[in-house]
Motif scaffolding. Structure first.
Motif, PDB file in Angstrom:
ATOM      1  N   GLU A 244       0.755  -1.029   0.031  1.00 53.53           N
ATOM      2  CA  GLU A 244       0.150  -0.066  -0.112  1.00 53.53           C
ATOM      3  C   GLU A 244       0.848   1.354   0.018  1.00 53.53           C
ATOM      4  OE1 GLU A 244      -3.034   2.016   3.007  1.00 53.53           O
ATOM      5  OE2 GLU A 244      -2.672   0.123   3.212  1.00 53.53           O
ATOM      6  N   VAL A 245       1.905   1.158   0.819  1.00 52.79           N
ATOM      7  CA  VAL A 245       2.774   2.463   0.711  1.00 52.79           C
ATOM      8  C   VAL A 245       3.539   2.964  -0.450  1.00 52.79           C
ATOM      9  CG1 VAL A 245       4.712   3.586   1.955  1.00 52.79           C
ATOM     10  CG2 VAL A 245       3.405   2.057   3.356  1.00 52.79           C
ATOM     11  N   ASP A 246       3.781   1.919  -1.178  1.00 53.72           N
ATOM     12  CA  ASP A 246       4.435   2.271  -2.523  1.00 53.72           C
ATOM     13  C   ASP A 246       3.281   2.527  -3.531  1.00 53.72           C
ATOM     14  OD1 ASP A 246       6.733   1.500  -1.672  1.00 53.72           O
ATOM     15  OD2 ASP A 246       7.420  -0.115  -2.883  1.00 53.72           O
ATOM     16  N   VAL A 247       2.234   1.995  -3.457  1.00 60.56           N
ATOM     17  CA  VAL A 247       1.130   2.365  -4.327  1.00 60.56           C
ATOM     18  C   VAL A 247       0.509   3.862  -4.193  1.00 60.56           C
ATOM     19  CG1 VAL A 247      -1.356   2.273  -4.872  1.00 60.56           C
ATOM     20  CG2 VAL A 247       0.159   0.217  -4.758  1.00 60.56           C
ATOM     21  N   GLN A 248       0.515   4.144  -2.915  1.00 61.58           N
ATOM     22  CA  GLN A 248       0.142   5.692  -2.379  1.00 61.58           C
ATOM     23  C   GLN A 248       1.424   6.732  -3.058  1.00 61.58           C
ATOM     24  OE1 GLN A 248       0.289   6.858   1.648  1.00 61.58           O
ATOM     25  NE2 GLN A 248      -1.748   7.808   1.482  1.00 61.58           N
ATOM     26  N   ALA A 249       2.600   6.050  -2.917  1.00 65.25           N
ATOM     27  CA  ALA A 249       3.856   6.995  -3.482  1.00 65.25           C
ATOM     28  C   ALA A 249       3.724   7.060  -4.714  1.00 65.25           C
ATOM     29  CB  ALA A 249       5.054   6.385  -2.720  1.00 65.25           C
ATOM     30  N   GLU A 250       3.288   5.771  -5.515  1.00 66.29           N
ATOM     31  CA  GLU A 250       3.523   6.307  -6.904  1.00 66.29           C
ATOM     32  C   GLU A 250       2.292   6.962  -7.519  1.00 66.29           C
ATOM     33  OE1 GLU A 250       4.859   4.971 -10.807  1.00 66.29           O
ATOM     34  OE2 GLU A 250       5.741   4.782  -8.742  1.00 66.29           O
ATOM     35  N   LEU A 251       1.223   6.790  -6.974  1.00 64.16           N
ATOM     36  CA  LEU A 251       0.042   7.764  -7.373  1.00 64.16           C
ATOM     37  C   LEU A 251       0.433   9.106  -6.984  1.00 64.16           C
ATOM     38  CD1 LEU A 251      -2.786   5.627  -6.064  1.00 64.16           C
ATOM     39  CD2 LEU A 251      -2.294   6.059  -8.481  1.00 64.16           C
ATOM     40  N   THR A 252       1.036   9.653  -6.026  1.00 67.04           N
ATOM     41  CA  THR A 252       1.426  10.986  -5.655  1.00 67.04           C
ATOM     42  C   THR A 252       2.351  11.614  -6.612  1.00 67.04           C
ATOM     43  OG1 THR A 252       0.914  10.426  -3.123  1.00 67.04           O
ATOM     44  CG2 THR A 252       2.412  12.379  -3.723  1.00 67.04           C
ATOM     45  N   SER A 253       3.151  10.803  -6.965  1.00 64.56           N
ATOM     46  CA  SER A 253       4.226  11.194  -7.949  1.00 64.56           C
ATOM     47  C   SER A 253       3.519  11.270  -9.241  1.00 64.56           C
ATOM     48  CB  SER A 253       5.329  10.113  -8.283  1.00 64.56           C
ATOM     49  OG  SER A 253       6.118  10.443  -9.284  1.00 64.56           O
ATOM     50  N   TRP A 254       2.565  10.416  -9.852  1.00 70.27           N
ATOM     51  CA  TRP A 254       1.819  10.791 -10.919  1.00 70.27           C
ATOM     52  C   TRP A 254       0.842  12.023 -11.046  1.00 70.27           C
ATOM     53  CZ3 TRP A 254      -0.355   5.642 -13.555  1.00 70.27           C
ATOM     54  CH2 TRP A 254       0.646   4.769 -13.832  1.00 70.27           C
ATOM     55  N   MET A 255       0.293  12.209  -9.581  1.00 72.76           N
ATOM     56  CA  MET A 255      -0.429  13.508  -9.244  1.00 72.76           C
ATOM     57  C   MET A 255       0.491  14.713  -9.474  1.00 72.76           C
ATOM     58  SD  MET A 255      -0.837  16.155  -7.002  1.00 72.76           S
ATOM     59  CE  MET A 255      -0.337  15.298  -5.227  1.00 72.76           C
ATOM     60  N   HIS A 256       1.661  14.749  -9.198  1.00 82.01           N
ATOM     61  CA  HIS A 256       2.503  16.016  -9.427  1.00 82.01           C
ATOM     62  C   HIS A 256       2.790  16.048 -11.088  1.00 82.01           C
ATOM     63  CE1 HIS A 256       2.954  16.739  -5.261  1.00 82.01           C
ATOM     64  NE2 HIS A 256       3.541  15.745  -4.896  1.00 82.01           N
ATOM     65  N   ILE A 257       3.152  14.933 -11.558  1.00 86.65           N
ATOM     66  CA  ILE A 257       3.358  15.144 -12.945  1.00 86.65           C
ATOM     67  C   ILE A 257       2.112  15.715 -13.560  1.00 86.65           C
ATOM     68  CG2 ILE A 257       3.853  13.671 -15.040  1.00 86.65           C
ATOM     69  CD1 ILE A 257       5.416  11.768 -13.176  1.00 86.65           C
ATOM     70  N   ARG A 258       0.999  15.189 -13.500  1.00 85.11           N
ATOM     71  CA  ARG A 258      -0.318  15.512 -13.806  1.00 85.11           C
ATOM     72  C   ARG A 258      -0.438  16.981 -13.786  1.00 85.11           C
ATOM     73  NH1 ARG A 258      -0.368  12.426 -18.338  1.00 85.11           N
ATOM     74  NH2 ARG A 258      -0.895  10.139 -18.125  1.00 85.11           N
ATOM     75  N   SER A 259       0.071  17.527 -12.474  1.00 83.26           N
ATOM     76  CA  SER A 259      -0.260  18.906 -12.386  1.00 83.26           C
ATOM     77  C   SER A 259       0.446  19.701 -12.864  1.00 83.26           C
ATOM     78  CB  SER A 259       0.039  19.072 -10.698  1.00 83.26           C
ATOM     79  OG  SER A 259      -0.664  18.320  -9.907  1.00 83.26           O
ATOM     80  N   LYS A 260       1.281  19.465 -13.897  1.00 84.71           N
ATOM     81  CA  LYS A 260       2.062  20.310 -14.563  1.00 84.71           C
ATOM     82  C   LYS A 260       1.733  20.606 -16.060  1.00 84.71           C
ATOM     83  CE  LYS A 260       6.186  19.525 -11.917  1.00 84.71           C
ATOM     84  NZ  LYS A 260       7.476  18.904 -11.876  1.00 84.71           N
ATOM     85  N   PRO A 261       1.269  21.622 -16.726  1.00 76.89           N
ATOM     86  CA  PRO A 261       1.703  23.077 -16.183  1.00 76.89           C
ATOM     87  C   PRO A 261       0.220  23.345 -15.369  1.00 76.89           C
ATOM     88  CG  PRO A 261       1.046  23.314 -18.435  1.00 76.89           C
ATOM     89  CD  PRO A 261       1.017  21.872 -18.154  1.00 76.89           C
ATOM     90  N   ARG A 262      -0.802  22.789 -15.339  1.00 74.76           N
ATOM     91  CA  ARG A 262      -2.007  23.244 -14.584  1.00 74.76           C
ATOM     92  C   ARG A 262      -2.534  22.428 -13.709  1.00 74.76           C
ATOM     93  NH1 ARG A 262      -3.958  27.340 -17.897  1.00 74.76           N
ATOM     94  NH2 ARG A 262      -3.777  27.222 -20.211  1.00 74.76           N
ATOM     95  N   GLN A 263      -2.563  22.870 -12.327  1.00 75.12           N
ATOM     96  CA  GLN A 263      -2.895  21.746 -11.087  1.00 75.12           C
ATOM     97  C   GLN A 263      -4.215  21.415 -11.325  1.00 75.12           C
ATOM     98  OE1 GLN A 263      -2.284  23.470  -7.362  1.00 75.12           O
ATOM     99  NE2 GLN A 263      -2.710  25.600  -8.069  1.00 75.12           N
ATOM    100  N   ASN A 264      -5.214  22.126 -11.810  1.00 75.45           N
ATOM    101  CA  ASN A 264      -6.657  21.937 -11.714  1.00 75.45           C
ATOM    102  C   ASN A 264      -7.248  21.125 -12.957  1.00 75.45           C
ATOM    103  OD1 ASN A 264      -7.197  23.371  -9.172  1.00 75.45           O
ATOM    104  ND2 ASN A 264      -6.511  25.013 -10.064  1.00 75.45           N
ATOM    105  N   ASN A 265      -6.726  20.175 -13.128  1.00 72.32           N
ATOM    106  CA  ASN A 265      -7.219  19.307 -14.299  1.00 72.32           C
ATOM    107  C   ASN A 265      -7.729  18.092 -13.940  1.00 72.32           C
ATOM    108  OD1 ASN A 265      -4.922  16.987 -14.961  1.00 72.32           O
ATOM    109  ND2 ASN A 265      -3.866  18.962 -14.432  1.00 72.32           N
ATOM    110  N   TRP A 266      -8.305  17.336 -14.463  1.00 72.43           N
ATOM    111  CA  TRP A 266      -9.355  16.196 -14.114  1.00 72.43           C
ATOM    112  C   TRP A 266      -8.090  15.012 -13.845  1.00 72.43           C
ATOM    113  CZ3 TRP A 266      -8.768  11.471 -16.508  1.00 72.43           C
ATOM    114  CH2 TRP A 266      -8.578  11.471 -17.751  1.00 72.43           C
ATOM    115  N   MET A 267      -7.130  14.756 -14.483  1.00 72.58           N
ATOM    116  CA  MET A 267      -6.299  13.720 -13.948  1.00 72.58           C
ATOM    117  C   MET A 267      -5.430  14.155 -12.876  1.00 72.58           C
ATOM    118  SD  MET A 267      -4.591  12.998 -18.307  1.00 72.58           S
ATOM    119  CE  MET A 267      -4.128  11.398 -17.428  1.00 72.58           C
ATOM    120  N   ALA A 268      -4.830  15.313 -12.708  1.00 80.61           N
ATOM    121  CA  ALA A 268      -4.314  15.319 -11.260  1.00 80.61           C
ATOM    122  C   ALA A 268      -5.150  15.334 -10.251  1.00 80.61           C
ATOM    123  CB  ALA A 268      -3.696  17.018 -11.255  1.00 80.61           C
TER     124      ALA A 268
END
Length: 291
Positions: A244-268
């Motif tokens: 679970e810990v690694d899954v959460q960390a991986e999803l958080t990493s993907w969230m940061h990637i998807r937040s660029k350049p706009r943080q308010n998008n459906w994927m982030a």
């Protein structure tokens, strides 16, 4: 819900002069001859109201011929329909520069820009029919949902992509809802507006109104269906390696990637919601990916 730079530099007066520069019959010239100054004044009033977020206070009688003149109103609306949008008239390059604005539709952030629409409808505000500040690039779906709506209260003002900029504030959120009820869906993703602490209640109301009018919650939920299958498959390998810990960390990493350049998008927003859900990170991703 995206802020974009104004695609053209022309003023409302210049756009009016451009649209009436050629192929104008004597009747049209007579009808339109006195409208240059009222159009410029209407555009200035619109600009001030947009900056102050008080479009609902505008007196519509000041944005149309007064006393009411049906022929004059039709001629003003025709400026857009035939003299700005039509390829046969010199206003078309201005129309194309607005329509060809880069990126996704600024009203939803998803659709492909295909059209130009009026923020305040030309049928109700004919002096703004060719005012560039009132013309916005838009996708076909948002144009359909918008109709000829105009605000009558402060809370009925949708966001204007040239004037309203909320991109520095995180406001788009998603939540993974899991149900054990036998006659309901086992899970679904719900998108919603999370009021930023710096926002006034008026601004928050406008953002929610925009979100509802353009049915963004449903749109984003539909968009994420295929993404959930992809991410679920990818997380299976991550879970086997670190739980679970690694899954959460991986999803958080993907969230940061998807937040660029706009943080308010459906994927982030989706990845943030998944990372914050213990059930999903502890193997629930398999059930979600399987549908």
């Amino acid at each position: 819900m995206l802020h974009i730079d104004r695609p053209v530099k022309e003023s409302a007066r210049e756009a009016f002069q451009l649209c009436t520069s050629t192929k104008v019959s004597k009747r049209q010239k007579d009808l339109l001859s006195g409208f240059g100054e009222p159009i410029a004044q209407a555009a200035d009033a619109f600009d001030s109201a947009c900056q102050a977020s008080v479009l609902h206070t505008l007196d519509r009688t000041q944005f149309a011929p007064n006393p009411p003149d049906e022929a004059g109103t039709d001629a003003l609306i025709d400026l857009y329909d035939r003299r700005l949008r039509s390829k046969e008239y010199p206003g078309r390059p201005l129309y194309d520069r607005i329509r060809n604005a880069p990126g996704k539709c600024p009203l939803c952030g998803v659709g492909r820009i295909k059209q130009v629409d009026h923020h305040l409808p030309k049928a109700h505000y004919p002096f703004l029919a060719v005012a560039p500040d009132n013309l916005i690039p838009i996708c076909a779906d948002c144009n359909f949902l918008k109709h000829d709506r105009f605000p009558t209260t402060g809370g009925e003002q949708s966001l204007h992509p040239y004037y309203d900029d909320i991109e520095d504030h995180l406001w788009l959120r998603a939540k993974l809802l899991v149900s054990s009820a036998p006659e309901s869906d086992a899970w679904r993703v719900m998108y919603y507006v999370d009021q930023h602490p710096s926002w006034s209640d008026d601004l928050a109301g406008r953002v929610r109104f925009h979100f509802e009018v353009f049915e963004l919650g449903t749109l984003y939920e539909t968009q994420c269906a295929d993404e959930l299958v992809t991410v679920g498959t990818a997380m299976d390998e991550v879970f086997l390696a670190g739980g679970e810990v690694d899954v959460q960390a991986e999803l958080t990493s993907w969230m940061h990637i998807r937040s660029k350049p706009r943080q308010n998008n459906w994927m982030a927003a989706l990845y943030r919601a998944l990372a914050e859900n213990p059930w999903y990170c502890n193997g629930g991703f398999r059930a979600v990916a399987a549908g």
